[in-house]
Write a protein that holds these residues in place. Structure first.
Motif, PDB file in Angstrom:
ATOM      1  N   LEU A  10       0.719  -1.189  -0.048  1.00 41.40           N
ATOM      2  CA  LEU A  10      -0.203  -0.079  -0.070  1.00 41.40           C
ATOM      3  C   LEU A  10       0.812   1.095   0.017  1.00 41.40           C
ATOM      4  CD1 LEU A  10      -2.821   1.252   0.327  1.00 41.40           C
ATOM      5  CD2 LEU A  10      -2.460   1.247   2.552  1.00 41.40           C
ATOM      6  N   ARG A  13       2.399   1.850  -3.515  1.00 42.01           N
ATOM      7  CA  ARG A  13       1.535   2.002  -4.344  1.00 42.01           C
ATOM      8  C   ARG A  13       1.116   3.831  -4.134  1.00 42.01           C
ATOM      9  NH1 ARG A  13      -3.400  -0.462  -3.958  1.00 42.01           N
ATOM     10  NH2 ARG A  13      -2.685  -1.694  -2.017  1.00 42.01           N
ATOM     11  N   ARG A  14       1.106   4.152  -3.041  1.00 36.96           N
ATOM     12  CA  ARG A  14       0.916   5.645  -2.528  1.00 36.96           C
ATOM     13  C   ARG A  14       2.240   6.370  -3.032  1.00 36.96           C
ATOM     14  NH1 ARG A  14       2.573   8.738   1.837  1.00 36.96           N
ATOM     15  NH2 ARG A  14       1.328  10.495   2.200  1.00 36.96           N
ATOM     16  N   LEU A  29      -6.463   5.113  -2.595  1.00 39.67           N
ATOM     17  CA  LEU A  29      -6.013   4.337  -1.455  1.00 39.67           C
ATOM     18  C   LEU A  29      -6.547   4.771   0.005  1.00 39.67           C
ATOM     19  CD1 LEU A  29      -2.156   4.624  -2.737  1.00 39.67           C
ATOM     20  CD2 LEU A  29      -3.895   2.604  -3.009  1.00 39.67           C
TER      21      LEU A  29
END
Length: 126
Positions: A10, A13-14, A29
């Motif tokens: 996560l 991806r952020r 997200l």
């Protein structure tokens, strides 16, 4: 509760969405009922629309150059991250780097709470 691998995914991806200036992917997200707080906010922003307004307004002023996660730890739903960010003030064309920590709560693969700790004076141009 996220595993360390899920939290790292996560955060990655952020990080990638922010560096690519892909604000839609970045905002995907975050949970709709999320809260956000940083050293420059007197009280938490509540709800994704308020956070989206902040993100889009901020993107007009700064260009992301680097985002390095130094360490990441998971304790239940809570994810702690130490990071260094480099950004460029668009109007001045000047880069600035600063370090900080984040405390996030992750539920169902989305960020529901985010609090940042960093020194606001680090973002001032000298």
């Amino acid at each position: 509760m996220p595993s360390l691998d899920e939290a790292a995914d996560l955060f990655e991806r952020r990080r990638k969405a922010w560096l690519a200036e892909d604000l839609d992917a970045y905002l995907e997200l975050w949970a709709d009922e999320m809260t956000f707080q940083s050293p420059v906010h007197d009280k938490p922003l509540v709800g994704k629309p308020a956070y989206e307004e902040l993100v889009r307004r901020s993107a007009a002023f700064v260009k992301p150059l680097a985002f390095d996660v130094v360490s990441l730890a998971v304790n239940g739903e809570i994810v702690l991250a130490e990071w260094t960010i480099t950004l460029e003030w668009r109007a001045q064309g000047r880069a600035v780097a600063y370090s900080g920590m984040s405390r996030a709560r992750i539920r169902n693969g989305l960020i529901t709470e985010w609090r940042e700790y960093w020194n606001p004076s680090d973002l001032q141009l000298h």
